[in-house]
Enzyme design. Sequence first.
Site, mmCIF file in Angstrom:
data_model
loop_
_atom_site.group_PDB
_atom_site.id
_atom_site.type_symbol
_atom_site.label_atom_id
_atom_site.label_comp_id
_atom_site.label_asym_id
_atom_site.label_seq_id
_atom_site.Cartn_x
_atom_site.Cartn_y
_atom_site.Cartn_z
ATOM 1 N N THR A 70 17.674 -8.568 59.357
ATOM 2 C CA THR A 70 17.146 -9.555 58.406
ATOM 3 C C THR A 70 17.515 -9.213 56.965
ATOM 4 O O THR A 70 17.942 -10.084 56.197
ATOM 5 C CB THR A 70 15.601 -9.582 58.502
ATOM 6 O OG1 THR A 70 15.212 -9.382 59.856
ATOM 7 C CG2 THR A 70 15.033 -10.845 57.944
ATOM 8 N N THR A 71 17.306 -7.957 56.595
ATOM 9 C CA THR A 71 17.526 -7.531 55.205
ATOM 10 C C THR A 71 18.987 -7.780 54.822
ATOM 11 O O THR A 71 19.288 -8.282 53.728
ATOM 12 C CB THR A 71 17.204 -6.025 55.060
ATOM 13 O OG1 THR A 71 15.951 -5.771 55.693
ATOM 14 C CG2 THR A 71 17.162 -5.594 53.624
ATOM 15 N N HIS A 125 9.984 -14.789 60.470
ATOM 16 C CA HIS A 125 10.173 -14.238 61.817
ATOM 17 C C HIS A 125 9.507 -15.141 62.850
ATOM 18 O O HIS A 125 9.411 -14.782 64.027
ATOM 19 C CB HIS A 125 9.526 -12.851 61.923
ATOM 20 C CG HIS A 125 10.202 -11.791 61.111
ATOM 21 N ND1 HIS A 125 11.534 -11.492 61.232
ATOM 22 C CD2 HIS A 125 9.713 -10.934 60.171
ATOM 23 C CE1 HIS A 125 11.842 -10.495 60.398
ATOM 24 N NE2 HIS A 125 10.762 -10.153 59.746
ATOM 25 N N LYS A 284 19.726 3.628 59.391
ATOM 26 C CA LYS A 284 21.063 4.085 59.798
ATOM 27 C C LYS A 284 22.117 2.981 59.719
ATOM 28 O O LYS A 284 23.271 3.236 59.430
ATOM 29 C CB LYS A 284 21.008 4.605 61.236
ATOM 30 C CG LYS A 284 20.717 6.075 61.351
ATOM 31 C CD LYS A 284 21.055 6.528 62.750
ATOM 32 C CE LYS A 284 21.257 8.025 62.813
ATOM 33 N NZ LYS A 284 21.509 8.456 64.194
HETATM 34 P P1 A3P Z 1 18.323 0.745 61.867
HETATM 35 O O1 A3P Z 1 16.871 1.110 61.877
HETATM 36 O O2 A3P Z 1 18.926 0.750 63.235
HETATM 37 O O3 A3P Z 1 19.124 1.555 60.912
HETATM 38 P P2 A3P Z 1 15.543 -5.749 59.401
HETATM 39 O O4 A3P Z 1 16.248 -5.956 58.125
HETATM 40 O O5 A3P Z 1 15.554 -6.956 60.299
HETATM 41 O O6 A3P Z 1 14.201 -5.157 59.205
HETATM 42 O O7 A3P Z 1 16.413 -4.709 60.238
HETATM 43 C C1 A3P Z 1 16.513 -3.381 59.803
HETATM 44 C C2 A3P Z 1 17.746 -2.781 60.405
HETATM 45 O O8 A3P Z 1 18.908 -3.257 59.718
HETATM 46 C C3 A3P Z 1 17.746 -1.265 60.231
HETATM 47 O O9 A3P Z 1 18.442 -0.763 61.362
HETATM 48 C C4 A3P Z 1 18.522 -1.107 58.940
HETATM 49 O O10 A3P Z 1 19.056 0.171 58.735
HETATM 50 C C5 A3P Z 1 19.602 -2.168 59.136
HETATM 51 N N1 A3P Z 1 20.196 -2.600 57.854
HETATM 52 C C6 A3P Z 1 19.555 -2.808 56.682
HETATM 53 N N2 A3P Z 1 20.433 -3.182 55.745
HETATM 54 C C7 A3P Z 1 21.647 -3.211 56.325
HETATM 55 C C8 A3P Z 1 22.961 -3.508 55.843
HETATM 56 N N3 A3P Z 1 23.163 -3.832 54.577
HETATM 57 N N4 A3P Z 1 23.974 -3.440 56.717
HETATM 58 C C9 A3P Z 1 23.765 -3.105 57.996
HETATM 59 N N5 A3P Z 1 22.552 -2.791 58.510
HETATM 60 C C10 A3P Z 1 21.497 -2.853 57.685
#
Ligand code: A3P
Length: 317
Positions: A70-71, A125, A284
């Site tokens: 999402t981020t 969500h 990660k």
């Molecule tokens: P991991 O915990 O496997 O590293 P959300 O944004 O939906 O909460 O998801 C978070 C997941 O997206 C985390 O995965 C986070 O590290 C990863 N994430 C956040 N920013 C990112 C980016 N710019 N590129 C790739 N993955 C990213």
Amino acid sequence: ADPTLAQGISEYSDLISTLPLDKGWEPYLLRKYQGFWIAEYILPGIIALQQHFKACHSDLFLMSYPKSGTTWLKALAFATINRNRYQFADHPLLSHNPHDCIPLIDIDFASKIKDTPSPRILQSHAPYSLLPDSIKASDCRIIYVFRDAKDVFVSDWFFFNRLRRSNGLEPIPFGKAFKLFCEGVCSYGPIWDHVLEYWEESLRRPEKVLFLNYEEMLADPAGNVKRLAKFMGCPFSTDEEKEGVVEEIVRLCSFEKLKNLEVNKRSKFVLPNVKFDNESYFRKGEVGDWRNHMSLEMALRLDGIIQEKLRGTSLTF
Ligand code: A3P
């Protein structure tokens, strides 16, 4: 009615107190509402959204099951749609967490949309079936990102345990959390129904619902940013492509770039009672980290459950 959080709580508390309750993810209390487990503190906001939200045709919704990317999607969509508005060297994403650039409307949507300029980009969500008819029946567009459920689970487990720690609680054991996840008992779960509902809608209305995959985005970020731009109605011109605008957006929104920004190392309060660190959104950013935490047996079990749940559909993940 003015669907503020406070009113939502008083308006819906009788209904919510009758719903099935699960305490396995404390400090969240989960309630099962219309087939999905939703945290009790979020549920009034989801019901208010369902009952009162009025979509505009120009709205763009970024949707996902939590921890699916999402981020990143928020950063990419924001940077793409505003590419002529901001310089890359002095970009809002360098000083603001992506969640501060695009509002999450699951809680207190009325105050979140108050100052959102049109065309609005909003994030939720909420499962598709819980969206208000005004979104489903309008011409607005939806972008949904999904990810390997094993990586979603591992990501969620780490994220959730940070939250537990900041509330003075011990981490939830991996096996216990995994069992709940496999039963679909987790925030916005079950994941298979969440993904499937949006998948089916994207088949029905491909021009309005774009389905993106986290693993494919990591493999080809530029190609996916171009898809995103085209879908959002702002495709890149040949000149922009030659000038490397797509690559600039990919670089600006990359995991390494965002994770190392000062703003994303600072903490923030999302809600009066729940504290999230900006840092916790960047762990990660890899495909297949589940291998470092999950036994092969667990992986096969979760894959098997999802295959079984999706049997007879054209979706695999
Ligand atoms: P991991 O915990 O496997 O590293 P959300 O944004 O939906 O909460 O998801 C978070 C997941 O997206 C985390 O995965 C986070 O590290 C990863 N994430 C956040 N920013 C990112 C980016 N710019 N590129 C790739 N993955 C990213």
